[in-house]
Design a protein around this motif. Sequence first.
Motif, PDB file in Angstrom:
ATOM      1  N   VAL A  25       0.923  -1.375  -0.023  1.00 38.79           N
ATOM      2  CA  VAL A  25       0.268  -0.156  -0.039  1.00 38.79           C
ATOM      3  C   VAL A  25       0.824   1.269   0.109  1.00 38.79           C
ATOM      4  O   VAL A  25       0.684   2.128  -0.842  1.00 38.79           O
ATOM      5  CB  VAL A  25      -0.944  -0.086   1.244  1.00 38.79           C
ATOM      6  N   ARG A  26       2.016   1.402   0.720  1.00 36.50           N
ATOM      7  CA  ARG A  26       2.876   2.399   0.778  1.00 36.50           C
ATOM      8  C   ARG A  26       3.357   2.577  -0.614  1.00 36.50           C
ATOM      9  O   ARG A  26       3.430   3.831  -0.969  1.00 36.50           O
ATOM     10  CB  ARG A  26       3.879   2.161   1.894  1.00 36.50           C
ATOM     11  N   ASN A  27       3.835   1.670  -1.164  1.00 37.82           N
ATOM     12  CA  ASN A  27       4.471   1.899  -2.639  1.00 37.82           C
ATOM     13  C   ASN A  27       3.326   2.148  -3.501  1.00 37.82           C
ATOM     14  O   ASN A  27       3.830   3.193  -4.380  1.00 37.82           O
ATOM     15  CB  ASN A  27       5.112   0.266  -2.793  1.00 37.82           C
ATOM     16  N   MET A  28       2.482   1.733  -3.616  1.00 35.89           N
ATOM     17  CA  MET A  28       1.308   1.983  -4.631  1.00 35.89           C
ATOM     18  C   MET A  28       0.765   3.311  -4.319  1.00 35.89           C
ATOM     19  O   MET A  28       0.641   4.126  -5.405  1.00 35.89           O
ATOM     20  CB  MET A  28       0.217   0.982  -4.517  1.00 35.89           C
ATOM     21  N   THR A  29       0.748   3.590  -3.204  1.00 36.17           N
ATOM     22  CA  THR A  29       0.263   5.173  -2.769  1.00 36.17           C
ATOM     23  C   THR A  29       1.255   6.275  -3.439  1.00 36.17           C
ATOM     24  O   THR A  29       1.026   7.277  -3.962  1.00 36.17           O
ATOM     25  CB  THR A  29       0.193   5.490  -1.138  1.00 36.17           C
ATOM     26  N   GLN A  30       2.584   5.752  -3.149  1.00 36.04           N
ATOM     27  CA  GLN A  30       3.735   6.668  -3.698  1.00 36.04           C
ATOM     28  C   GLN A  30       3.638   6.751  -5.117  1.00 36.04           C
ATOM     29  O   GLN A  30       3.526   7.916  -5.720  1.00 36.04           O
ATOM     30  CB  GLN A  30       5.026   6.108  -3.126  1.00 36.04           C
ATOM     31  N   ILE A  31       3.342   5.513  -5.990  1.00 34.76           N
ATOM     32  CA  ILE A  31       3.178   5.562  -7.135  1.00 34.76           C
ATOM     33  C   ILE A  31       2.185   6.503  -7.708  1.00 34.76           C
ATOM     34  O   ILE A  31       1.985   7.090  -8.775  1.00 34.76           O
ATOM     35  CB  ILE A  31       3.553   4.299  -7.783  1.00 34.76           C
ATOM     36  N   TYR A  32       1.192   6.025  -7.189  1.00 40.56           N
ATOM     37  CA  TYR A  32      -0.150   6.760  -7.548  1.00 40.56           C
ATOM     38  C   TYR A  32      -0.170   8.165  -7.316  1.00 40.56           C
ATOM     39  O   TYR A  32      -0.718   9.067  -8.139  1.00 40.56           O
ATOM     40  CB  TYR A  32      -1.376   6.260  -6.703  1.00 40.56           C
ATOM     41  N   GLU A  33       0.382   8.775  -6.250  1.00 36.49           N
ATOM     42  CA  GLU A  33       0.380  10.181  -6.045  1.00 36.49           C
ATOM     43  C   GLU A  33       1.426  10.799  -7.019  1.00 36.49           C
ATOM     44  O   GLU A  33       1.253  11.941  -7.426  1.00 36.49           O
ATOM     45  CB  GLU A  33       0.684  10.489  -4.514  1.00 36.49           C
ATOM     46  N   THR A  34       2.522  10.139  -7.245  1.00 36.09           N
ATOM     47  CA  THR A  34       3.507  10.686  -8.298  1.00 36.09           C
ATOM     48  C   THR A  34       2.793  11.078  -9.611  1.00 36.09           C
ATOM     49  O   THR A  34       2.943  12.150 -10.254  1.00 36.09           O
ATOM     50  CB  THR A  34       4.528   9.692  -8.267  1.00 36.09           C
TER      51      THR A  34
END
Length: 141
Positions: A25-34
Amino acid sequence: MIRLRGHHLLCLLGYRGMGYSEDYVRNMTQIYETLRKNPETRIRLVAGPDDLCMKFPVDKPCHCQNTSVHRRDAAVLARLGLKPNGWSTWAEIQKRIAQRVESHDIHALCKTCSWRTYGVCEEGIVFVRSGRPLPPAPPVD
């Protein structure tokens, strides 16, 4: 540059803070927000595991190399007129999705996906097709 496989192009539209583990979730959130904040981010299209798969939890059965997942990737890329090993920007990918995918297409393109029943990917396609921005991801604890 972010490396993404075909079906994750649609998954990202429906991302609402759910995932397989806290790290995922942390990784996907970072990619999504980028991507949400910087739509000109370059995307390298890959055939197989990508920057989201790299955080799949080791204690869960990994599906990243399953034949059904590879077929889903190929179907999404074909629908978008894209190929593995190609490049694009997130803005261009969203534009292609808006032009070539309708919300009801998720039922056929992603019929074996366990996340499909939440309806968030269809919602993401509606946002993109209507020109509305994707919503911010929920905060990660």
